[in-house]
Design an enzyme around this catalytic site. Sequence first.
Site, PDB file in Angstrom:
ATOM      1  N   ARG A 161       0.718  -1.101  -0.082  1.00  0.00           N
ATOM      2  CA  ARG A 161       0.215   0.000  -0.109  1.00  0.00           C
ATOM      3  C   ARG A 161       0.955   1.231  -0.046  1.00  0.00           C
ATOM      4  NH1 ARG A 161      -1.928  -3.640   3.897  1.00  0.00           N
ATOM      5  NH2 ARG A 161      -3.841  -4.422   3.420  1.00  0.00           N
ATOM      6  N   LYS A 185      -1.358  -2.956   8.284  1.00  0.00           N
ATOM      7  CA  LYS A 185      -2.672  -2.647   9.086  1.00  0.00           C
ATOM      8  C   LYS A 185      -2.438  -3.630  10.206  1.00  0.00           C
ATOM      9  CE  LYS A 185      -5.879  -1.368   5.468  1.00  0.00           C
ATOM     10  NZ  LYS A 185      -7.339  -1.568   4.835  1.00  0.00           N
ATOM     11  N   HIS A 255      -2.864   2.380  -5.444  1.00  0.00           N
ATOM     12  CA  HIS A 255      -3.561   1.175  -5.091  1.00  0.00           C
ATOM     13  C   HIS A 255      -3.838   0.323  -6.192  1.00  0.00           C
ATOM     14  CE1 HIS A 255      -5.024  -0.643  -1.527  1.00  0.00           C
ATOM     15  NE2 HIS A 255      -5.927  -0.981  -1.885  1.00  0.00           N
ATOM     16  N   ARG A 258      -1.102  -1.881  -6.792  1.00  0.00           N
ATOM     17  CA  ARG A 258      -1.353  -3.019  -5.907  1.00  0.00           C
ATOM     18  C   ARG A 258      -2.164  -3.829  -6.417  1.00  0.00           C
ATOM     19  NH1 ARG A 258      -1.273  -4.426  -0.237  1.00  0.00           N
ATOM     20  NH2 ARG A 258      -3.144  -5.204   0.460  1.00  0.00           N
ATOM     21  N   HIS A 281      -3.168  -9.438   3.503  1.00  0.00           N
ATOM     22  CA  HIS A 281      -4.396  -9.409   3.849  1.00  0.00           C
ATOM     23  C   HIS A 281      -4.747 -10.250   4.908  1.00  0.00           C
ATOM     24  CE1 HIS A 281      -5.610  -8.592  -0.606  1.00  0.00           C
ATOM     25  NE2 HIS A 281      -5.588  -7.385   0.135  1.00  0.00           N
ATOM     26  N   TYR A 290      -9.091 -10.918  -6.475  1.00  0.00           N
ATOM     27  CA  TYR A 290      -8.368 -10.955  -7.713  1.00  0.00           C
ATOM     28  C   TYR A 290      -8.343 -12.197  -8.652  1.00  0.00           C
ATOM     29  CZ  TYR A 290      -6.355  -7.258  -4.764  1.00  0.00           C
ATOM     30  OH  TYR A 290      -6.074  -6.204  -4.138  1.00  0.00           O
TER      31      TYR A 290
END
Length: 309
Positions: A161, A185, A255, A258, A281, A290
């Site tokens: 990111r 994150k 993004h 990404r 993730h 995806y």
Amino acid sequence: MPITSRIEASEMLVAFEGHLRHERGLSGNTVRAYLGDLSHLVDAVAGSEADADAVLHGLGLADLRAWLAAMASAGLSRTTLARRGASARAFFAWAHDSGRLEANPALRLASARPASTIPDVISIDDVLALLETARRRCDDGDPIHQRDWMALELLYATGMRVGELVGVDVHDVDVRERLVRVMGKGGKERMVPFGEPAAKALDLWLEDGRQALLSSESGSALLLGRRGARADQRQVREAVHRLCRLARVPDIAPHGLRHTAATHLLDGGSDLRSVQEVLGHASLTTTQRYTHVSADRLRTAYQLAHPRA
């Protein structure tokens, strides 16, 4: 009343902000989104001058349902409705569990299903044209151009990111082993590999461009701005859009690179679990988006090439 003023005037919202930042370890942008949604809820129910704590104490399930229904009638997207409903559920669950509310009015609040959107991606040829344009622009010796090439190479090579990229420090990068430590994150750390082109861009930046921009404000930041301070997300986004125009490829945000990296990994035969680890993730469900892109591309290629498609 501005959001920040409402938060500062509310004991519960201040405490909830601390919970999100320090106990759950959420990013600043995510915390602001939660608090903005709750401020919108209070405004919608009682107006901008109302006491937030009093309003939040008095809300019931019917109020929350009416709030979501009004936004749906106003044409807000399912994604926005889902996020705001999730913010309300998270807040009231925390307030009840922490003893600030006797009951949780959001316990039976239905979850809006967010719209299933296929991420924007560009082709391999377009990516190569974009990166080659960024590389050639470095011929003028401008350190910012060297930074931009390195930033694009890393974004595509690692799928990180843009917020993760600008947070990378010099000691997080091992050019010899071609690995970069990424803080994702929730404070989750991961090691992501990158290839030779990104390593070349990093070598040029570290040995030349970054040295030219170093200042007392640089610290250990990998990406620097023109004045030597750590570069921010806005600078990287502007660079990506600018280079898309120069390369004459479809405009894409960081993004989008990404998304593109993830799609190209799957198209190239990488398994879903490996892509999940690269992207950081928490859930495999997120990564599975995806596969739809790859399946759509395969279907298109089949229909164009197979005589009985």
